[in-house]
Design a protein around this motif. Structure first.
Motif, PDB file in Angstrom:
ATOM      1  N   MET A 107      -8.114  -2.280   2.791  1.00 55.82           N
ATOM      2  CA  MET A 107      -6.893  -1.744   3.367  1.00 55.82           C
ATOM      3  C   MET A 107      -7.126  -1.461   4.847  1.00 55.82           C
ATOM      4  SD  MET A 107      -4.667   1.570   2.137  1.00 55.82           S
ATOM      5  CE  MET A 107      -4.677   1.036   0.458  1.00 55.82           C
ATOM      6  N   ASP A 108      -6.148  -1.787   5.657  1.00 58.95           N
ATOM      7  CA  ASP A 108      -6.246  -1.559   7.098  1.00 58.95           C
ATOM      8  C   ASP A 108      -6.327  -0.064   7.409  1.00 58.95           C
ATOM      9  OD1 ASP A 108      -5.909  -4.282   7.309  1.00 58.95           O
ATOM     10  OD2 ASP A 108      -4.009  -4.188   8.403  1.00 58.95           O
ATOM     11  N   ASP A 109      -7.058   0.287   8.465  1.00 60.52           N
ATOM     12  CA  ASP A 109      -7.159   1.691   8.892  1.00 60.52           C
ATOM     13  C   ASP A 109      -5.794   2.273   9.236  1.00 60.52           C
ATOM     14  OD1 ASP A 109      -9.874   1.939   8.514  1.00 60.52           O
ATOM     15  OD2 ASP A 109     -10.364   1.360  10.578  1.00 60.52           O
ATOM     16  N   ILE A 110      -4.948   1.482   9.883  1.00 63.41           N
ATOM     17  CA  ILE A 110      -3.625   1.978  10.267  1.00 63.41           C
ATOM     18  C   ILE A 110      -2.803   2.337   9.023  1.00 63.41           C
ATOM     19  CG2 ILE A 110      -2.506  -0.284  10.430  1.00 63.41           C
ATOM     20  CD1 ILE A 110      -1.098   0.820  12.970  1.00 63.41           C
ATOM     21  N   VAL A 111      -3.008   1.610   7.937  1.00 59.93           N
ATOM     22  CA  VAL A 111      -2.312   1.901   6.685  1.00 59.93           C
ATOM     23  C   VAL A 111      -2.837   3.211   6.099  1.00 59.93           C
ATOM     24  CG1 VAL A 111      -1.933   1.089   4.313  1.00 59.93           C
ATOM     25  CG2 VAL A 111      -1.776  -0.519   6.231  1.00 59.93           C
ATOM     26  N   ARG A 112      -4.154   3.394   6.110  1.00 64.06           N
ATOM     27  CA  ARG A 112      -4.750   4.647   5.610  1.00 64.06           C
ATOM     28  C   ARG A 112      -4.229   5.853   6.401  1.00 64.06           C
ATOM     29  NH1 ARG A 112      -9.360   1.440   5.498  1.00 64.06           N
ATOM     30  NH2 ARG A 112     -10.026   0.914   3.410  1.00 64.06           N
ATOM     31  N   GLN A 113      -4.123   5.683   7.710  1.00 59.43           N
ATOM     32  CA  GLN A 113      -3.628   6.764   8.555  1.00 59.43           C
ATOM     33  C   GLN A 113      -2.173   7.095   8.235  1.00 59.43           C
ATOM     34  OE1 GLN A 113      -4.362   5.388  12.548  1.00 59.43           O
ATOM     35  NE2 GLN A 113      -6.578   5.318  12.241  1.00 59.43           N
ATOM     36  N   ALA A 114      -1.363   6.064   8.012  1.00 58.05           N
ATOM     37  CA  ALA A 114       0.046   6.276   7.683  1.00 58.05           C
ATOM     38  C   ALA A 114       0.185   6.982   6.335  1.00 58.05           C
ATOM     39  CB  ALA A 114       0.795   4.944   7.664  1.00 58.05           C
ATOM     40  N   LEU A 115      -0.661   6.619   5.372  1.00 59.22           N
ATOM     41  CA  LEU A 115      -0.640   7.275   4.059  1.00 59.22           C
ATOM     42  C   LEU A 115      -0.973   8.755   4.181  1.00 59.22           C
ATOM     43  CD1 LEU A 115      -2.339   4.615   1.778  1.00 59.22           C
ATOM     44  CD2 LEU A 115      -0.118   5.684   1.390  1.00 59.22           C
ATOM     45  N   ALA A 116      -1.955   9.056   5.022  1.00 59.70           N
ATOM     46  CA  ALA A 116      -2.346  10.457   5.225  1.00 59.70           C
ATOM     47  C   ALA A 116      -1.232  11.246   5.908  1.00 59.70           C
ATOM     48  CB  ALA A 116      -3.632  10.531   6.042  1.00 59.70           C
ATOM     49  N   LYS A 117      -0.543  10.614   6.855  1.00 65.60           N
ATOM     50  CA  LYS A 117       0.505  11.291   7.618  1.00 65.60           C
ATOM     51  C   LYS A 117       1.782  11.479   6.795  1.00 65.60           C
ATOM     52  CE  LYS A 117       2.652  11.156  12.158  1.00 65.60           C
ATOM     53  NZ  LYS A 117       2.731  10.454  13.437  1.00 65.60           N
ATOM     54  N   TRP A 118       2.139  10.461   5.970  1.00 70.65           N
ATOM     55  CA  TRP A 118       3.358  10.508   5.162  1.00 70.65           C
ATOM     56  C   TRP A 118       3.010  10.194   3.706  1.00 70.65           C
ATOM     57  CZ3 TRP A 118       3.608   7.202   9.645  1.00 70.65           C
ATOM     58  CH2 TRP A 118       4.249   7.788  10.727  1.00 70.65           C
ATOM     59  N   PRO A 119       2.464  11.146   2.974  1.00 70.30           N
ATOM     60  CA  PRO A 119       1.974  10.855   1.619  1.00 70.30           C
ATOM     61  C   PRO A 119       3.048  10.704   0.548  1.00 70.30           C
ATOM     62  CG  PRO A 119       1.684  13.167   2.129  1.00 70.30           C
ATOM     63  CD  PRO A 119       2.199  12.511   3.382  1.00 70.30           C
ATOM     64  N   ASN A 120       4.275  11.100   0.806  1.00 71.13           N
ATOM     65  CA  ASN A 120       5.294  11.134  -0.247  1.00 71.13           C
ATOM     66  C   ASN A 120       6.432  10.144  -0.047  1.00 71.13           C
ATOM     67  OD1 ASN A 120       3.953  13.238  -1.647  1.00 71.13           O
ATOM     68  ND2 ASN A 120       4.708  14.664  -0.106  1.00 71.13           N
ATOM     69  N   VAL A 121       6.173   9.006   0.574  1.00 76.91           N
ATOM     70  CA  VAL A 121       7.203   7.991   0.755  1.00 76.91           C
ATOM     71  C   VAL A 121       7.447   7.306  -0.595  1.00 76.91           C
ATOM     72  CG1 VAL A 121       7.748   5.815   1.921  1.00 76.91           C
ATOM     73  CG2 VAL A 121       6.595   7.642   3.177  1.00 76.91           C
ATOM     74  N   PRO A 122       8.716   7.169  -1.008  1.00 80.40           N
ATOM     75  CA  PRO A 122       9.006   6.535  -2.312  1.00 80.40           C
ATOM     76  C   PRO A 122       8.535   5.079  -2.360  1.00 80.40           C
ATOM     77  CG  PRO A 122      10.985   7.534  -1.369  1.00 80.40           C
ATOM     78  CD  PRO A 122       9.921   7.598  -0.323  1.00 80.40           C
ATOM     79  N   HIS A 123       8.154   4.670  -3.563  1.00 76.88           N
ATOM     80  CA  HIS A 123       7.736   3.278  -3.765  1.00 76.88           C
ATOM     81  C   HIS A 123       8.946   2.358  -3.702  1.00 76.88           C
ATOM     82  CE1 HIS A 123       3.965   4.988  -4.680  1.00 76.88           C
ATOM     83  NE2 HIS A 123       4.139   5.200  -5.966  1.00 76.88           N
ATOM     84  N   CYS A 124       8.677   1.101  -3.427  1.00 78.72           N
ATOM     85  CA  CYS A 124       9.717   0.086  -3.296  1.00 78.72           C
ATOM     86  C   CYS A 124       9.503  -0.969  -4.392  1.00 78.72           C
ATOM     87  CB  CYS A 124       9.590  -0.542  -1.912  1.00 78.72           C
ATOM     88  SG  CYS A 124      10.766  -1.825  -1.547  1.00 78.72           S
ATOM     89  N   TYR A 125      10.566  -1.338  -5.082  1.00 81.00           N
ATOM     90  CA  TYR A 125      10.483  -2.313  -6.171  1.00 81.00           C
ATOM     91  C   TYR A 125      11.434  -3.474  -5.941  1.00 81.00           C
ATOM     92  CZ  TYR A 125       8.006   1.282  -8.788  1.00 81.00           C
ATOM     93  OH  TYR A 125       7.095   2.216  -9.190  1.00 81.00           O
ATOM     94  N   GLY A 126      10.972  -4.670  -6.285  1.00 84.12           N
ATOM     95  CA  GLY A 126      11.832  -5.844  -6.285  1.00 84.12           C
ATOM     96  C   GLY A 126      11.987  -6.571  -4.964  1.00 84.12           C
ATOM     97  N   TRP A 127      11.442  -6.029  -3.886  1.00 84.31           N
ATOM     98  CA  TRP A 127      11.684  -6.578  -2.552  1.00 84.31           C
ATOM     99  C   TRP A 127      10.666  -7.605  -2.074  1.00 84.31           C
ATOM    100  CZ3 TRP A 127      15.948  -5.682   0.487  1.00 84.31           C
ATOM    101  CH2 TRP A 127      16.851  -4.762  -0.031  1.00 84.31           C
ATOM    102  N   LEU A 128       9.573  -7.791  -2.825  1.00 83.17           N
ATOM    103  CA  LEU A 128       8.532  -8.734  -2.413  1.00 83.17           C
ATOM    104  C   LEU A 128       8.055  -9.501  -3.633  1.00 83.17           C
ATOM    105  CD1 LEU A 128       6.683  -9.651  -0.012  1.00 83.17           C
ATOM    106  CD2 LEU A 128       5.071  -7.890  -0.754  1.00 83.17           C
ATOM    107  N   GLY A 129       7.881 -10.812  -3.467  1.00 82.11           N
ATOM    108  CA  GLY A 129       7.415 -11.644  -4.572  1.00 82.11           C
ATOM    109  C   GLY A 129       6.313 -12.589  -4.136  1.00 82.11           C
TER     110      GLY A 129
END
Length: 173
Positions: A1-23
């Motif tokens: 996982m990219d560091d920028i992604v880890r940082q975003a997860l730490a900053k905004w831990p409660n973002v809702p999951h997304c379903y159906g938008w990527l295949g």
């Protein structure tokens, strides 16, 4: 996982999951699926727009993972985007020397070979089960003929449960 992604997860831990938008299709291509595409039917019937931007594809593939329920997702910053699978979580590319790489470019060593009722060839590797890309079936048949891979007969419908992956996280919600 990219560091920028880890940082975003730490900053905004409660973002809702997304379903159906990527295949992910059976040839290792990524598709974006807007609301009208999703309303038109499941991923195999209504794919959406193929992602062609190389940097975006690389970003998706670097941040492609599996959760504890066997659902595959792309961690897009703080948001987990669950992936609809046309076939399997991995699509294998076979090189002329019979080495194998995932659709994300990761080299793997197959530990088992499976053949379904439609003649589709699958390989099992440490990172999971994958379908051999249609363009590489000829090369894969050489490995079978040489005895490097010995196909086991399987039913395609049994693969998700047997190998612990979910083809449609959106449908299983």
């Amino acid at each position: 996982m990219d560091d920028i992604v880890r940082q975003a997860l730490a900053k905004w831990p409660n973002v809702p999951h997304c379903y159906g938008w990527l295949g992910l299709d059976a040839r290792g291509n990524w598709y974006l699926r807007d609301a009208p595409t999703q309303a038109a039917g499941p991923f195999a019937a209504s794919k959406g727009s193929m992602v062609r931007h190389e940097k975006l594809i690389e970003f998706i593939q670097r941040n492609y993972e599996r959760d504890g329920q066997g659902q595959w997702f792309f961690q897009n910053g703080p948001q987990r985007v669950y992936v609809e699978l046309e076939a399997t979580p991995w699509i294998w590319r076979v090189a002329e020397d019979l080495s194998v790489r995932s659709h994300a470019g990761e080299p793997v060593e197959p530990s088992a070979c499976l053949l379904d009722e439609d003649g589709k060839l699958y390989l099992l590797a440490s990172i999971g089960l994958g379908l051999v890309h249609t363009l590489d079936v000829g090369l894969a048949s050489e490995a079978v003929e040489q005895g490097r891979w010995v196909p086991e007969d399987v039913r395609a419908a049994d693969l998700p449960a047997r190998f612990g992956y979910v083809t449609s996280p959106a449908a299983s919600r």
